[in-house]
Scaffold this active site. Structure first.
Site, PDB file in Angstrom:
ATOM      1  N   CYS A 165      27.967  33.567  37.143  1.00  0.00           N
ATOM      2  CA  CYS A 165      29.117  34.091  37.876  1.00  0.00           C
ATOM      3  C   CYS A 165      29.625  35.419  37.323  1.00  0.00           C
ATOM      4  O   CYS A 165      30.490  36.054  37.927  1.00  0.00           O
ATOM      5  CB  CYS A 165      30.239  33.055  37.881  1.00  0.00           C
ATOM      6  SG  CYS A 165      29.676  31.462  38.510  1.00  0.00           S
ATOM      7  N   HIS A 305      39.591  35.008  35.993  1.00  0.00           N
ATOM      8  CA  HIS A 305      38.443  34.296  36.554  1.00  0.00           C
ATOM      9  C   HIS A 305      38.965  33.114  37.365  1.00  0.00           C
ATOM     10  O   HIS A 305      38.474  32.876  38.462  1.00  0.00           O
ATOM     11  CB  HIS A 305      37.517  33.839  35.434  1.00  0.00           C
ATOM     12  CG  HIS A 305      36.245  33.233  35.893  1.00  0.00           C
ATOM     13  ND1 HIS A 305      35.362  33.890  36.719  1.00  0.00           N
ATOM     14  CD2 HIS A 305      35.703  32.010  35.658  1.00  0.00           C
ATOM     15  CE1 HIS A 305      34.323  33.107  36.969  1.00  0.00           C
ATOM     16  NE2 HIS A 305      34.511  31.955  36.343  1.00  0.00           N
ATOM     17  N   GLU A 316      41.429  30.142  29.745  1.00  0.00           N
ATOM     18  CA  GLU A 316      41.640  31.564  30.019  1.00  0.00           C
ATOM     19  C   GLU A 316      43.106  31.949  29.837  1.00  0.00           C
ATOM     20  O   GLU A 316      43.419  33.034  29.324  1.00  0.00           O
ATOM     21  CB  GLU A 316      41.164  31.902  31.426  1.00  0.00           C
ATOM     22  CG  GLU A 316      41.136  33.402  31.714  1.00  0.00           C
ATOM     23  CD  GLU A 316      40.584  33.731  33.089  1.00  0.00           C
ATOM     24  OE1 GLU A 316      40.478  34.929  33.396  1.00  0.00           O
ATOM     25  OE2 GLU A 316      40.269  32.796  33.868  1.00  0.00           O
ATOM     26  N   LYS A 337      40.508  33.891  43.785  1.00  0.00           N
ATOM     27  CA  LYS A 337      39.646  32.774  44.188  1.00  0.00           C
ATOM     28  C   LYS A 337      40.427  31.706  44.952  1.00  0.00           C
ATOM     29  O   LYS A 337      39.831  30.890  45.649  1.00  0.00           O
ATOM     30  CB  LYS A 337      38.974  32.147  42.966  1.00  0.00           C
ATOM     31  CG  LYS A 337      37.844  32.975  42.366  1.00  0.00           C
ATOM     32  CD  LYS A 337      37.153  32.207  41.242  1.00  0.00           C
ATOM     33  CE  LYS A 337      36.029  33.015  40.611  1.00  0.00           C
ATOM     34  NZ  LYS A 337      36.542  34.118  39.768  1.00  0.00           N
ATOM     35  N   HIS A 342      35.000  30.695  45.214  1.00  0.00           N
ATOM     36  CA  HIS A 342      34.214  31.269  44.116  1.00  0.00           C
ATOM     37  C   HIS A 342      32.890  31.793  44.664  1.00  0.00           C
ATOM     38  O   HIS A 342      32.027  31.028  45.078  1.00  0.00           O
ATOM     39  CB  HIS A 342      33.975  30.192  43.060  1.00  0.00           C
ATOM     40  CG  HIS A 342      33.429  30.715  41.773  1.00  0.00           C
ATOM     41  ND1 HIS A 342      33.022  32.021  41.596  1.00  0.00           N
ATOM     42  CD2 HIS A 342      33.220  30.101  40.566  1.00  0.00           C
ATOM     43  CE1 HIS A 342      32.578  32.185  40.366  1.00  0.00           C
ATOM     44  NE2 HIS A 342      32.702  31.035  39.720  1.00  0.00           N
ATOM     45  N   PHE A 403      28.429  30.314  33.835  1.00  0.00           N
ATOM     46  CA  PHE A 403      27.728  29.231  33.147  1.00  0.00           C
ATOM     47  C   PHE A 403      26.769  29.851  32.120  1.00  0.00           C
ATOM     48  O   PHE A 403      26.119  30.860  32.380  1.00  0.00           O
ATOM     49  CB  PHE A 403      26.927  28.384  34.133  1.00  0.00           C
ATOM     50  CG  PHE A 403      27.757  27.461  34.982  1.00  0.00           C
ATOM     51  CD1 PHE A 403      29.084  27.210  34.706  1.00  0.00           C
ATOM     52  CD2 PHE A 403      27.180  26.818  36.080  1.00  0.00           C
ATOM     53  CE1 PHE A 403      29.840  26.350  35.488  1.00  0.00           C
ATOM     54  CE2 PHE A 403      27.928  25.954  36.877  1.00  0.00           C
ATOM     55  CZ  PHE A 403      29.248  25.723  36.578  1.00  0.00           C
TER      56      PHE A 403
END
Length: 416
Positions: A165, A305, A316, A337, A342, A403
């Site tokens: 991502c 994110h 985060e 998002k 996403h 990831f």
């Protein structure tokens, strides 16, 4: 060696809340949710039956039908968004040295739909290998920048970055540095993804990564909310024209903002989970601020994110407090998002565009669908909840994590 300055002179977007830049911005500032029941296939047996699909889109409005059949959706999206960005930049392609124009693109998965279709067709057959001759060229992640360069004759640096991502944020940082160091004057960069398929939904469901709020898809992506239960899969593309500052000035280009710096780091912790204390997120923001030469107190906005996952949002948020200290409470923080879902490998690009438009318009888009505070997330932080907020944004950061523990952060600032 003095590094050259890099600015943004063109933007293009194809997203679940708008099929071009103007529509995308209207969707963002008005808090529109792109989530809806899946239409691409029968999802009735899947744990998650909704996604953020592109809507009212006919690729043949942009690409010849025969040519489109030779391209996976993720490549089609890349071409449409990059064409808009090139047009927006007012580039006179025929009068510019094409050896000095590159394409650096991001894709986390690439041609998943093509791979799925070809392998399933083979599995249903008698074992005789009957594969489409375009199977491999349609599927590979690097084909998008290749076809963009072929269409326009751009002969500069050309490749795809793959870091899950974080892919398109990585692409932007690579593009930034290639121009800084003098290897190109202009680079078309960004990312695209088209993973709303049986394999995409099924695979992320098997990981328990997706929201299963099938009774109310529009509110399923709810970053920072106590009742969040996973991310909503999206698709689309974002494209940016990065250009050396003096080159842009010489041709009288419109300049949206300066891409002042980028940071990279790794969590080195887990295959899919973020470091619980946000160690990698903290490092990547520090690295980005250092690269840009920006003081923490000068940052006005952060597009997190913020995937709407139980672990990620907490980690985060902790990282932001550690990096910015008391100033964390003065920053407009948001997660777009909540509206787009996403977009995986395209997330960094479409969210960077949101940050640039926040600078351009003096408006920070909201984090929608927030109802209940999470005791693990500091309620004093301004997450720009449910409604856009006006603000003179001079410096904006966009975080993107993937990831494998890949972290990327880009920083944009209003041109001095």
């Amino acid at each position: 060696m003095k590094l050259r300055r890099v600015v943004i002179t063109g933007l293009g977007a194809l997203t679940p809340i708008g099929n071009n830049l103007s529509e995308y911005w209207n969707g963002l500032k008005n808090g529109v949710s792109g989530a809806a029941p899946i239409t691409y296939f029968d999802a009735s047996k899947f744990k998650t039956q909704f996604a953020c699909e592109i809507k009212n889109f006919d690729v043949t409005d942009f690409i010849d039908k025969k040519e489109a059949r030779r391209q996976d959706k993720f490549t089609q999206y890349a071409i449409v968004a990059s064409d808009e960005a090139i047009t927006d930049s007012n580039l006179n392609i025929d009068s510019i040295d094409k050896d000095r124009i590159g394409v650096i693109w991001g894709a986390g998965i690439g041609g998943l739909e093509t791979f799925q279709e070809e392998v399933m067709a083979f599995a249903k057959g008698d074992g005789t290998p009957r594969f489409n001759p375009f199977f491999i060229p349609k599927m590979i992640a690097d084909i998008a920048p290749g076809l963009i360069s072929i269409k326009h004759g751009f002969r500069g640096p050309n490749f795809t970055t793959v870091s899950a991502c974080a892919s398109s944020a990585n692409a932007m940082i690579d593009a930034l540095n290639y121009i800084r160091l003098g290897y190109a004057d202009i680079i078309v960069t960004g990312g695209s993804e088209a993973a709303v398929t049986e394999a995409g939904i099924g695979g992320f469901n098997a990981m328990h990564a997706l929201s299963t709020r099938n009774d109310d898809p529009k509110t399923a992506s709810r970053p920072f909310d106590a009742n969040r239960d996973g991310f909503v899969l999206g698709e689309g593309a974002g494209a940016l024209i990065l250009e050396e500052y003096e080159h842009a000035k010489a041709r009288g280009a419109k300049i949206y903002a300066e891409l002042a710096g980028g940071g990279l780091s790794a969590d080195a912790y887990h295959m899919t989970a973020p470091h619980p204390e946000g160690l990698g997120a903290k490092n990547v923001m520090f690295n980005c601020l250092k690269d840009a030469g920006i003081d923490i107190n000068d940052v006005d906005a952060i597009n997190m994110h913020g995937t709407s996952t139980p672990l990620g949002d907490v980690a985060e948020s902790k990282a932001i407090k550690e990096v910015f200290g008391k100033h964390a409470y003065d920053i407009n923080i948001n997660s777009t998002k909540s509206m787009t879902g996403h977009l995986l490998g395209a997330a960094g690009a479409v969210e960077a565009i949101a940050s640039i438009l926040a600078i351009e318009h003096g408006v920070v888009p909201p984090t929608i669908n927030h109802e209940t505070y999470d005791e693990k997330i500091d309620p004093k932080m301004n997450f720009t909840l449910n409604k856009a907020q006006k603000r003179d944004v001079k410096v904006a950061i966009s975080n993107t994590f993937g990831f494998g523990g890949h972290n990327a952060c880009v920083l944009f600032k209003k041109l001095d």
